[in-house]
Motif scaffolding. Structure first.
Motif, PDB file in Angstrom:
ATOM      1  N   ASP A 100      -7.492  17.178   4.342  1.00 57.58           N
ATOM      2  CA  ASP A 100      -6.126  17.687   4.205  1.00 57.58           C
ATOM      3  C   ASP A 100      -5.214  16.468   4.104  1.00 57.58           C
ATOM      4  OD1 ASP A 100      -3.739  19.006   4.181  1.00 57.58           O
ATOM      5  OD2 ASP A 100      -4.076  20.171   6.004  1.00 57.58           O
ATOM      6  N   THR A 101      -5.162  15.879   2.928  1.00 56.01           N
ATOM      7  CA  THR A 101      -4.554  14.562   2.772  1.00 56.01           C
ATOM      8  C   THR A 101      -3.093  14.524   3.184  1.00 56.01           C
ATOM      9  OG1 THR A 101      -4.178  15.095   0.438  1.00 56.01           O
ATOM     10  CG2 THR A 101      -6.121  13.799   0.962  1.00 56.01           C
ATOM     11  N   HIS A 102      -2.303  15.466   2.713  1.00 53.75           N
ATOM     12  CA  HIS A 102      -0.871  15.407   2.982  1.00 53.75           C
ATOM     13  C   HIS A 102      -0.577  15.585   4.471  1.00 53.75           C
ATOM     14  CE1 HIS A 102      -0.845  16.176  -1.383  1.00 53.75           C
ATOM     15  NE2 HIS A 102       0.281  15.493  -1.358  1.00 53.75           N
ATOM     16  N   LEU A 111       0.835  -1.213   0.000  1.00 52.63           N
ATOM     17  CA  LEU A 111       0.000   0.000   0.000  1.00 52.63           C
ATOM     18  C   LEU A 111       0.863   1.253   0.000  1.00 52.63           C
ATOM     19  CD1 LEU A 111      -2.851  -0.981   2.494  1.00 52.63           C
ATOM     20  CD2 LEU A 111      -3.056  -0.642   0.028  1.00 52.63           C
ATOM     21  N   ALA A 112       1.936   1.229   0.777  1.00 55.53           N
ATOM     22  CA  ALA A 112       2.848   2.376   0.810  1.00 55.53           C
ATOM     23  C   ALA A 112       3.518   2.567  -0.548  1.00 55.53           C
ATOM     24  CB  ALA A 112       3.891   2.189   1.903  1.00 55.53           C
ATOM     25  N   LEU A 113       3.920   1.451  -1.181  1.00 52.89           N
ATOM     26  CA  LEU A 113       4.531   1.535  -2.506  1.00 52.89           C
ATOM     27  C   LEU A 113       3.550   2.122  -3.513  1.00 52.89           C
ATOM     28  CD1 LEU A 113       6.853   0.833  -4.466  1.00 52.89           C
ATOM     29  CD2 LEU A 113       5.801  -1.419  -4.748  1.00 52.89           C
ATOM     30  N   ALA A 114       2.307   1.651  -3.477  1.00 51.58           N
ATOM     31  CA  ALA A 114       1.289   2.177  -4.392  1.00 51.58           C
ATOM     32  C   ALA A 114       1.031   3.651  -4.137  1.00 51.58           C
ATOM     33  CB  ALA A 114      -0.005   1.375  -4.242  1.00 51.58           C
ATOM     34  N   SER A 115       0.980   4.031  -2.861  1.00 48.26           N
ATOM     35  CA  SER A 115       0.728   5.433  -2.516  1.00 48.26           C
ATOM     36  C   SER A 115       1.877   6.319  -2.984  1.00 48.26           C
ATOM     37  CB  SER A 115       0.539   5.562  -1.005  1.00 48.26           C
ATOM     38  OG  SER A 115       0.204   6.895  -0.648  1.00 48.26           O
ATOM     39  N   ASN A 116       3.118   5.860  -2.788  1.00 41.38           N
ATOM     40  CA  ASN A 116       4.272   6.650  -3.219  1.00 41.38           C
ATOM     41  C   ASN A 116       4.333   6.772  -4.740  1.00 41.38           C
ATOM     42  OD1 ASN A 116       5.074   7.018  -0.572  1.00 41.38           O
ATOM     43  ND2 ASN A 116       6.496   5.296  -0.582  1.00 41.38           N
ATOM     44  N   LEU A 158       0.863  11.606  -9.805  1.00 46.44           N
ATOM     45  CA  LEU A 158      -0.332  12.449  -9.772  1.00 46.44           C
ATOM     46  C   LEU A 158      -0.313  13.507  -8.680  1.00 46.44           C
ATOM     47  CD1 LEU A 158      -3.045   9.670 -10.294  1.00 46.44           C
ATOM     48  CD2 LEU A 158      -1.813  11.005 -12.025  1.00 46.44           C
ATOM     49  N   GLY A 159       0.669  13.459  -7.792  1.00 49.65           N
ATOM     50  CA  GLY A 159       0.751  14.468  -6.746  1.00 49.65           C
ATOM     51  C   GLY A 159      -0.192  14.250  -5.584  1.00 49.65           C
ATOM     52  N   GLU A 160      -0.771  13.066  -5.462  1.00 50.35           N
ATOM     53  CA  GLU A 160      -1.681  12.749  -4.366  1.00 50.35           C
ATOM     54  C   GLU A 160      -1.367  11.356  -3.833  1.00 50.35           C
ATOM     55  OE1 GLU A 160      -5.794  13.177  -5.193  1.00 50.35           O
ATOM     56  OE2 GLU A 160      -5.621  15.217  -5.982  1.00 50.35           O
ATOM     57  N   PRO A 161      -1.515  11.137  -2.533  1.00 50.08           N
ATOM     58  CA  PRO A 161      -1.317   9.789  -1.986  1.00 50.08           C
ATOM     59  C   PRO A 161      -2.522   8.901  -2.290  1.00 50.08           C
ATOM     60  CG  PRO A 161      -2.036  11.270  -0.256  1.00 50.08           C
ATOM     61  CD  PRO A 161      -1.855  12.121  -1.484  1.00 50.08           C
TER      62      PRO A 161
END
Length: 448
Positions: free
Chosen positions: A128-130, A30-35, A41-44
């Motif tokens: 506020d995702t980030h 999941l972390a790999l996909a998010s990164n 795309l600039g979003e997690p």
């Protein structure tokens, strides 16, 4: 949450070592996909991305093209290795399976109860995702955002209002949501790359400017939702990340509902199940869906998707046969990446993008020219859904705006220019600008 995952896998395989490995590996994937998503795309990774799992299997080319080959190989090998380990080390120890089930139920119960405690209720209260990802981590943020999304209520029905119809109002409204359409001169900071059709449209527009979209490289549905439904992302709360998931509950806001008595058509040469358009667009008031079965499949020379030229021809055929005021909303697809599609290691994705964006620009020119011959007042609204994500050439940290133009044509084929015609808008503001231009300013106070 880690305990819950460990309990789940222990209940399935009965081996504590394997369960721990699986819990760790799932979080790592999941972390790999998010990164990877953030880099492109600039979003997690977001909770709403899980709604697209089915689309990944139906249309893998949309997603796998954004993942580098070595990442695909690594994920595939890791998956095979994990399945092999699970099969090899799984045990038939009933006590271990029961213990895993107890851990799963117990941890989920504690988690559910803790979410009702006041301090935890205040976590991630605003999107506020980030910041939330740094505060809470990936898995808690996914869970919290999903819970907040479930709590967001449907808005009240859109107030009805009468409007002063302007003189010589358009009887034909064509909206083109153009895939990955951006001004190359702006995108690559090179004035020599200016598009001739877009330049002509801006010089003769009723109104034009920047469309301030929120997504980069994807999230077509956010722009589409804003233009069709006219609700700002700030008003959506946690629904902003994929507003199509709840759009059927907001149908009264949609453009076709405002254009009462008009014939409304939605044109998209692709699978209408994507983003649930097969359900959302009829609910929004589109009486006819013109989908991929209405187009001849593209030839190998034309590329992977139905061309913008074919869509333009279909739109004009619908416009020329219209006998009543008509709204035609079209979503193009030809300019969808990857742009280095020939598989050559030396292929230039920027050159591929420029070739396709010129096809979109030719579509704009063709539509303006053909609409001028119809002999009826019309308006064309043309805009990009988001900027392209081209590795090494464009990045999500830069500007995200795309161009839009509104072209008014009278019954004599003359183009009418606006006075203060450079106005930057959000997609929702474009929705309301369309209503004011075609239907007029409100004549009475809104009716509840």
């Amino acid at each position: 949450m880690t305990t819950a995952l460990f309990g789940l896998f222990l209940a399935l395989c009965g081996n504590s070592l394997v369960a721990a490995m699986l819990a760790f590996t799932l979080q790592a994937l999941l972390a790999l996909a998010s990164n990877a998503k953030h880099a492109v795309l600039g979003e997690p990774l977001l909770f709403s991305d899980l709604a697209l799992v089915g689309a990944i299997f139906r249309h893998p080319q949309f997603y796998l093209s954004a993942i580098r080959p070595w990442q695909r190989v690594a994920v595939g090998m890791a998956t095979m290795a994990l399945l092999t380990v699970i099969a090899w080390l799984s045990v038939a120890d009933l006590l271990a399976h029961v213990l895993g089930l107890a851990l799963l139920i117990g941890s989920l119960t504690i988690l559910a109860l803790s979410l009702h405690v006041a301090p935890l209720r205040r976590l991630a209260s605003m999107p506020d995702t980030h910041a939330d990802l740094h505060r809470h981590g990936l898995l808690p943020t996914l869970l919290l955002y999903w819970l907040r999304w479930r709590e967001d209520p449907d808005p009240p029905p859109c107030p009805k209002m009468e409007r002063h119809t302007p003189e010589c109002a358009p009887e034909l409204l064509i909206l083109i949501q153009c895939e990955s359409f951006a001004d190359p001169a702006d995108l690559f900071d090179d004035a020599t790359l200016a598009l001739p059709g877009l330049s002509f449209a801006r010089e003769n527009a009723w109104q034009w400017g920047r469309l301030e979209v929120s997504g980069f490289g994807a999230y077509t549905m956010r722009t589409e939702y804003g233009v069709i439904f006219g609700r700002e992302e700030e008003a959506l709360g946690f629904r902003r990340y994929d507003p199509f998931l709840t759009a059927t509950g907001e149908a009264s806001y949609a453009l076709p509902r405002q254009f009462r008595g008009w014939r409304s058509l939605f044109v998209h040469p692709h699978d209408m199940r994507f983003y649930g358009r097969n359900r959302i667009m009829p609910a929004a008031g589109f009486s006819e869906l013109v989908g991929e079965d209405s187009f001849t499949p593209p030839t190998p020379a034309e590329g992977r998707y139905v061309t913008d030229a074919a869509i333009a021809q279909r739109i004009m055929a619908l416009a020329e046969t219209a006998v009543q005021p008509s709204l035609i909303y079209a979503v193009t697809i030809e300019n969808h990446g990857p742009w280095a599609s020939d598989g050559s290691p030396n292929a230039d994705p920027v050159a591929g993008y420029l070739r396709l964006v010129h096809n979109s620009d030719a579509m704009l020119s063709m539509l303006i020219g053909r609409l001028r011959t119809l002999g009826r007042p019309a308006m064309l609204v043309f805009f990009g859904d988001h900027r392209p994500s081209i590795p090494g050439a464009t990045a999500p940290g830069e500007g995200r705006h795309t161009p839009y133009v509104m072209i008014r044509i009278d019954a004599g084929g003359r183009i009418a220019r606006g006075e203060k015609n450079r106005i930057d808008l959000t997609p929702a503001q474009l929705h309301h600008a369309i209503l004011r231009t075609v239907l007029g300013e409100p004549a009475t106070a809104p009716e509840a």
